[in-house]
Every structure is written in C-alpha cells, then in structure tokens.
Design an enzyme around this catalytic site. Sequence first.
Site, short mmCIF file in Angstrom:
data_model
loop_
_atom_site.label_atom_id
_atom_site.label_comp_id
_atom_site.label_asym_id
_atom_site.label_seq_id
_atom_site.Cartn_x
_atom_site.Cartn_y
_atom_site.Cartn_z
N GLY A 15 40.16 54.52 48.03
CA GLY A 15 39.42 53.49 48.77
C GLY A 15 39.89 53.44 50.22
N ILE A 20 40.64 47.27 52.94
CA ILE A 20 42.04 47.12 52.52
C ILE A 20 42.72 48.48 52.39
CG2 ILE A 20 43.45 46.45 50.52
CD1 ILE A 20 41.51 44.04 50.16
N ASP A 65 34.55 60.43 43.53
CA ASP A 65 34.25 59.22 42.77
C ASP A 65 35.39 59.04 41.77
OD1 ASP A 65 33.39 57.27 41.03
OD2 ASP A 65 31.38 58.10 40.76
N VAL A 66 36.19 57.99 41.95
CA VAL A 66 37.37 57.83 41.08
C VAL A 66 37.00 57.58 39.62
CG1 VAL A 66 38.91 57.06 42.94
CG2 VAL A 66 37.64 55.35 41.58
N SER A 145 43.21 41.61 41.84
CA SER A 145 42.52 40.50 42.52
C SER A 145 43.02 39.19 41.92
CB SER A 145 41.01 40.60 42.30
OG SER A 145 40.36 39.40 42.66
N TYR A 158 33.78 42.16 36.97
CA TYR A 158 34.80 42.43 38.00
C TYR A 158 36.13 41.81 37.58
CZ TYR A 158 36.87 42.34 42.76
OH TYR A 158 37.69 42.49 43.86
N LYS A 162 39.67 43.65 36.81
CA LYS A 162 40.87 43.36 37.61
C LYS A 162 42.01 42.88 36.72
CE LYS A 162 39.53 44.48 41.78
NZ LYS A 162 40.06 45.74 42.35
N ILE A 191 39.53 38.54 51.40
CA ILE A 191 40.05 39.27 52.56
C ILE A 191 38.84 39.74 53.37
CG2 ILE A 191 41.51 41.20 53.30
CD1 ILE A 191 42.99 39.15 51.50
N1 LIG Z 1 37.92 42.03 50.19
C1 LIG Z 1 38.30 41.14 49.30
O1 LIG Z 1 38.08 39.93 49.45
C2 LIG Z 1 39.02 41.60 48.04
C3 LIG Z 1 39.64 40.62 47.23
C4 LIG Z 1 40.33 41.01 46.09
C5 LIG Z 1 40.37 42.35 45.74
N2 LIG Z 1 39.74 43.28 46.53
C6 LIG Z 1 39.81 44.67 46.11
O2 LIG Z 1 40.34 45.45 47.15
C7 LIG Z 1 39.87 46.78 47.01
C8 LIG Z 1 39.34 47.24 48.37
O3 LIG Z 1 38.23 46.44 48.71
P1 LIG Z 1 37.79 46.18 50.22
O4 LIG Z 1 37.62 44.73 50.37
O5 LIG Z 1 38.65 46.92 51.13
O6 LIG Z 1 36.31 46.79 50.17
P2 LIG Z 1 35.61 47.88 51.08
O7 LIG Z 1 34.20 47.93 50.62
O8 LIG Z 1 35.90 47.63 52.52
O9 LIG Z 1 36.37 49.24 50.67
C9 LIG Z 1 36.24 49.78 49.38
C10 LIG Z 1 36.28 51.29 49.51
O10 LIG Z 1 36.26 51.84 48.18
C11 LIG Z 1 35.37 52.93 48.18
N3 LIG Z 1 34.83 53.16 46.83
C12 LIG Z 1 33.99 52.36 46.14
N4 LIG Z 1 33.70 52.90 44.97
C13 LIG Z 1 34.39 54.06 44.89
C14 LIG Z 1 34.51 55.09 43.92
N5 LIG Z 1 33.83 55.02 42.76
N6 LIG Z 1 35.32 56.14 44.16
C15 LIG Z 1 36.00 56.23 45.33
N7 LIG Z 1 35.91 55.30 46.30
C16 LIG Z 1 35.12 54.23 46.09
C17 LIG Z 1 34.27 52.55 49.15
O11 LIG Z 1 33.54 53.70 49.61
C18 LIG Z 1 35.07 51.86 50.25
O12 LIG Z 1 35.47 52.79 51.24
C19 LIG Z 1 38.81 46.76 45.92
O13 LIG Z 1 39.38 47.22 44.72
C20 LIG Z 1 38.46 45.30 45.81
O14 LIG Z 1 38.00 44.97 44.52
C21 LIG Z 1 39.08 42.94 47.66
#
Ligand SMILES: NC(=O)c1ccc[n+]([C@@H]2O[C@H](COP(=O)([O-])OP(=O)(O)OC[C@H]3O[C@@H](n4cnc5c(N)ncnc54)[C@H](O)[C@@H]3O)[C@@H](O)[C@H]2O)c1
Length: 260
Positions: A15, A20, A65-66, A145, A158, A162, A191
């Site tokens: 990611g 993040i 794709d993970v 999360s 979700y 998590k 975030i």
């Molecule tokens: N932003 C928030 O409020 C928040 C809160 C709690 C947890 N999270 C978690 O933090 C992590 C990062 O989220 P973020 O907010 O940075 O979102 P984001 O959308 O900015 O980044 C997520 C990244 O993951 C990549 N991605 C999605 N599916 C994928 C897959 N199948 N294989 C490979 N890459 C993939 C996307 O292309 C993207 O670059 C996630 O797991 C999300 O659930 C985010």
Amino acid sequence: MSERRFTGKRALVTGGGSGIGQAIALRLAAEGARIGLVDLSPEGLASAAATLRAAGAEVSTHVVDVADAAAAAAAVREFADTAGGIDIAVTAAGFAEVAGVLDVTPEAWRRMIDVHLNGTFYCAQEAGRLMVAQGRGGAIVLVSSINAFAPGKGNAHYSAAKAGIATFARAAAFELGAYGIRVNAIGPGVIRTPLSAWLTGNPDPAAAYTAMTPLGRFGEPEDVAAAAAFLASDDASYITGHLLVVDGGITVGIDFIPQG
Ligand SMILES: NC(=O)c1ccc[n+]([C@@H]2O[C@H](COP(=O)([O-])OP(=O)(O)OC[C@H]3O[C@@H](n4cnc5c(N)ncnc54)[C@H](O)[C@@H]3O)[C@@H](O)[C@H]2O)c1
C-alpha cells in the site's frame, strides 16, 4: 529527522503508493532504510517512488494485488532478492467501502477479506519465512484499524477483516518470537488520506468527528508513520503482539454528559 534507526535495513511496505503506506515508507527511508513499495496502482507507485527518490531514498517498486497469494509472496521475495534481504515488513494495502450487514454481497465480503486479511497474511508469512531463513530477526507491522474493536455502521466486512489482522498479529508474534521476529499491529482512527476523504472533506461530519476526538483533529499519515517506525525500530525491542492505537483518543470513552 535527526534519528537514523534504520541505516542498513531493508523495508517492504504494501500500500506504499498512497496515504499511510507512502508516509511510512518516507519515514523509514528518512531514517536510512532501503524501501520496497508494493501496490496495485502503477501510477501510485510511480508517484510515491518519485517522492521517495527526491528525498534521497533507494526504492524498488512492485505492482501486485496482495489478494493474489502467489503474486504477493513473489513480490516479497523479489524485493528481498533486489535488496539483499528483508528486515522490516509493513502491510498497509487496503480500501474502504460502505455496505450494511443486510446488504453486503458475498463478493464484496470476500474481496474485503481477500485484500485486507488474506493479503496481509500472504505478505507477512513470506516476510516471516525470509526473516527466519536469514537468522537475524525482524519486525513486521500490520495496519489494522480502531474498527477492529470499535466497528462503524456500514463496515462489518472491513471491521471483521481488521479484527482478523489484529488477532493474526498476536498469533504470529506468539510463534515468531523464538526467531527474534516481532509482530505488531497499528489501529489508526480517521487519518487524512484519499481513503477517508469522504469524511475529512465533508464539513458537517468532519466537525462532528473532530469534536468527539479528545485531541480535536483528524490524524495525519505522518502520525501513523511515527508509530509504525517506533514499532519497526529497536526502541520497541521488547514489544510484540501489540495493537498500538493511533486515534487522537476517539475510542477512549463515550461522552454522554451534556456540557455547558
Ligand atoms: N485513512 C484512514 O482513516 C484509515 C483508518 C484506519 C485504517 N486505515 C488503513 O490504512 C491502510 C492504508 O489506507 P490509506 O488511508 O493510506 O488509504 P489510501 O487509499 O491512501 O492507500 C491505500 C493504498 O493501498 C493500495 N491497495 C488497495 N488495494 C490493494 C491491493 N489489493 N493490492 C495492493 N495494493 C492495494 C491502493 O492502491 C493505495 O495505494 C489501509 O489498510 C486502511 O484500511 C486507514
């Protein structure tokens, strides 16, 4: 950044093409780590890699794709081959989607579990195998999360994924401690990233959320990156199996007494 806790370390971040994950990669690189970015998005990877290189980092990118078990494990191996090993693995790949308990389709449920829980497992397992073979220990940090223990309405799939990640961190920590490998999870609140823009960029719910948050603001990707760097570093050398909540305090209590 004055501290350089990761000089000579090799860190994979899934990611890493956005939000993040990108911020964690930048923080680890700023402290000396060589970085492997894994993401589904070639554009995101190219942009993040350019940002990291401009900051002086050594970076490789891996479009994957993970949720694809074989491809995810191959990407982890490819990074370790390129970098000469792997010391740190961070799993942040993910997405958000609103679907009520009564409406979420089997396909949507499966994709959520596939990307978050299964994708985390595939990458962490391969990183763990390589770390064991190297014999120098390692640190694995899984992005979970606050929804792992405080679900929101419309995100049962979700939240379940998590929660699985948080429990997987404890289970893996239990087994891998014998090899000097620490496994921890992070529980971010909201975030400010593209994933949460529907809330952070929407004035009324944004104001309601920040008013309920003791620290009075949304989190920034750098807040999570600082926590991830701590868990990945020797500063956390006696911490494993932990879920580190990074949420400005929103889950510490319920404010039910009228103010004023
Ligand atoms: N932003 C928030 O409020 C928040 C809160 C709690 C947890 N999270 C978690 O933090 C992590 C990062 O989220 P973020 O907010 O940075 O979102 P984001 O959308 O900015 O980044 C997520 C990244 O993951 C990549 N991605 C999605 N599916 C994928 C897959 N199948 N294989 C490979 N890459 C993939 C996307 O292309 C993207 O670059 C996630 O797991 C999300 O659930 C985010």
